[in-house]
Enzyme design. Structure first.
Site, PDB file in Angstrom:
ATOM      1  N   ARG A  36       0.555  -1.197   0.006  1.00  0.00           N
ATOM      2  CA  ARG A  36       0.168  -0.115  -0.134  1.00  0.00           C
ATOM      3  C   ARG A  36       0.924   1.061  -0.074  1.00  0.00           C
ATOM      4  O   ARG A  36       2.254   1.167   0.196  1.00  0.00           O
ATOM      5  CB  ARG A  36      -0.727  -0.079   1.164  1.00  0.00           C
ATOM      6  CG  ARG A  36      -1.890  -1.540   1.066  1.00  0.00           C
ATOM      7  CD  ARG A  36      -2.630  -0.728   2.984  1.00  0.00           C
ATOM      8  NE  ARG A  36      -2.246  -1.698   3.853  1.00  0.00           N
ATOM      9  CZ  ARG A  36      -1.906  -0.761   4.529  1.00  0.00           C
ATOM     10  NH1 ARG A  36      -2.105   0.646   4.749  1.00  0.00           N
ATOM     11  NH2 ARG A  36      -1.679  -1.556   6.259  1.00  0.00           N
TER      12      ARG A  36
ATOM     13  N   SER B 140      11.352  10.055   8.815  1.00  0.00           N
ATOM     14  CA  SER B 140      10.257  10.496   8.455  1.00  0.00           C
ATOM     15  C   SER B 140      10.511  12.010   9.272  1.00  0.00           C
ATOM     16  O   SER B 140      11.585  11.811   9.969  1.00  0.00           O
ATOM     17  CB  SER B 140       8.708  10.030  10.066  1.00  0.00           C
ATOM     18  OG  SER B 140       7.976  11.287  10.227  1.00  0.00           O
TER      19      SER B 140
ATOM     20  N   TYR C 255       6.780   7.050  17.596  1.00  0.00           N
ATOM     21  CA  TYR C 255       6.898   6.911  16.218  1.00  0.00           C
ATOM     22  C   TYR C 255       8.436   7.192  16.006  1.00  0.00           C
ATOM     23  O   TYR C 255       9.473   7.357  15.135  1.00  0.00           O
ATOM     24  CB  TYR C 255       5.969   7.208  15.707  1.00  0.00           C
ATOM     25  CG  TYR C 255       6.308   7.168  13.778  1.00  0.00           C
ATOM     26  CD1 TYR C 255       6.632   6.601  13.241  1.00  0.00           C
ATOM     27  CD2 TYR C 255       6.000   8.546  13.564  1.00  0.00           C
ATOM     28  CE1 TYR C 255       6.289   6.006  11.675  1.00  0.00           C
ATOM     29  CE2 TYR C 255       6.550   8.614  11.921  1.00  0.00           C
ATOM     30  CZ  TYR C 255       6.212   7.115  11.682  1.00  0.00           C
ATOM     31  OH  TYR C 255       6.097   7.865   9.887  1.00  0.00           O
TER      32      TYR C 255
ATOM     33  N   ALA D 152      11.185   8.104  18.174  1.00  0.00           N
ATOM     34  CA  ALA D 152      12.344   7.501  18.898  1.00  0.00           C
ATOM     35  C   ALA D 152      12.474   6.957  17.285  1.00  0.00           C
ATOM     36  O   ALA D 152      13.624   6.406  17.414  1.00  0.00           O
ATOM     37  CB  ALA D 152      11.830   6.981  20.000  1.00  0.00           C
ATOM     38  N   ALA D 153      11.090   5.590  16.941  1.00  0.00           N
ATOM     39  CA  ALA D 153      12.038   4.895  15.837  1.00  0.00           C
ATOM     40  C   ALA D 153      12.213   5.620  14.808  1.00  0.00           C
ATOM     41  O   ALA D 153      13.673   5.590  14.420  1.00  0.00           O
ATOM     42  CB  ALA D 153      10.893   4.040  15.881  1.00  0.00           C
ATOM     43  N   LYS D 154      11.968   6.885  14.486  1.00  0.00           N
ATOM     44  CA  LYS D 154      12.436   6.856  13.206  1.00  0.00           C
ATOM     45  C   LYS D 154      13.481   7.647  13.217  1.00  0.00           C
ATOM     46  O   LYS D 154      15.070   8.022  12.562  1.00  0.00           O
ATOM     47  CB  LYS D 154      11.360   8.312  12.814  1.00  0.00           C
ATOM     48  CG  LYS D 154      10.103   7.147  12.114  1.00  0.00           C
ATOM     49  CD  LYS D 154      10.474   6.614  11.060  1.00  0.00           C
ATOM     50  CE  LYS D 154       9.090   6.022  10.127  1.00  0.00           C
ATOM     51  NZ  LYS D 154       9.159   4.746   9.349  1.00  0.00           N
TER      52      LYS D 154
END
Ligand code: NAP
Length: 246
Positions: free
Chosen positions: A14, A141, A154, A156-158
């Site tokens: 997607r 991001s 999110y 922190a992950a990015k």
């Protein structure tokens, strides 16, 4: 441009991953497409890629899972003669303010966005080193660059993905593999469709180009980083955000 190359794209069923897959297929690449649950949609992307002349196979995998990722990467290296391009695009959000965020929501978002990118990079690194022009492109991001209320997990992950990108770029440079990140701003996909209207309005006013971006606009940047035209770029983060995070 990418004839004879094989690209692995995670989150290919997607949104941005689908657009990346079809953009790479149009440039001549064969595709290993990873999805989590959207089997029919992933098979639809395979069909479209085949119409463009690509060899395309879809694989179900939770990218956050080390063993599943290893099994799928092993299958890909059996099914394709080379692996030249890896796009770590699979991502998910579970937003909440820090005072309300559960441990589960934190771990799940780190798992898909950060560990998923680690898993696929780790399991395909040797195959990419065998390619004459290995390319890793991680989708981060603007949230990872500037933070975003409600997205501690999110963001922190990015941000972690950017650290991963720079370290992998340094480690694999000697083997001719480049590793870069693309940081989208507000892009029209399922991920942003469910945002409250107030946030969508903010996306327009806060973005200097005064609109949300399209998945194809992100895909074109990924295709550039996958191509020989980007051969002297590594460890870079390219924003595709309409100027949001200047
Ligand atoms: P999307 O439309 O929600 O699609 C997410 C994709 O990731 C789907 O293909 C989904 O597979 C896959 N996925 C989710 N969890 C997975 C897991 N555990 N294992 C494997 N695959 C998984 O998202 P999008 O907007 O296209 O976002 C793509 C990337 O861009 C993400 O990394 C996102 O963080 C980043 N990004 C997006 C925006 C934006 O505004 N849209 C902005 C900045 C960054 P299934 O369909 O099978 O579930």
């Amino acid at each position: 441009m990418l004839n004879g190359k094989t690209a692995v794209v995670t989150g290919a069923s997607r949104g941005i991953g689908k657009a990346i897959s079809l953009c790479l297929a149009r440039a001549g690449a064969d595709l290993a497409l990873i999805y989590a649950g959207s089997k029919e949609a992933a098979e639809g992307v395979c069909k479209e890629a085949k119409k463009l002349g690509a060899k395309a196979i879809s694989y179900q995998c939770n990218v956050a899972d080390w063993s599943q990722s290893k099994a799928v990467c092993d299958a890909i290296t059996q099914d394709f003669s080379t692996v030249d391009i890896l796009v770590n695009n699979a991502g998910a959000t579970q937003d909440n303010l820090i005072v309300r965020m559960s441990e589960e929501d934190f771990d799940a978002v780190i798992g898909v966005n950060l560990k998923g990118a680690f898993n696929f990079t780790r399991h395909l690194a040797r195959a990419l080193m065998k390619s004459s022009s290995g390319r890793i492109i991680n989708i981060t991001s603007v949230s990872g660059l500037m933070g975003n209320p409600g997205q501690a997990n999110y963001s922190a992950a990015k941000a972690g993905v950017i650290g991963l990108t720079k370290t992998v770029a340094k480690e694999l440079a000697a083997r001719g593999v480049t590793c870069n990140a693309v940081a989208p701003g507000f892009i029209q996909t399922d991920m942003t469709a469910s945002l409250p209207q107030a946030v969508k309005d903010y996306a327009h006013t806060a973005t200097p180009l005064r609109r949300m971006g399209s998945a194809d606009e992100v895909a074109e940047t990924v295709a550039f980083l996958a191509s020989s035209q980007s051969s002297y770029i590594t460890g870079e983060v390219i924003r595709v955000d309409g100027g949001l995070c200047m």
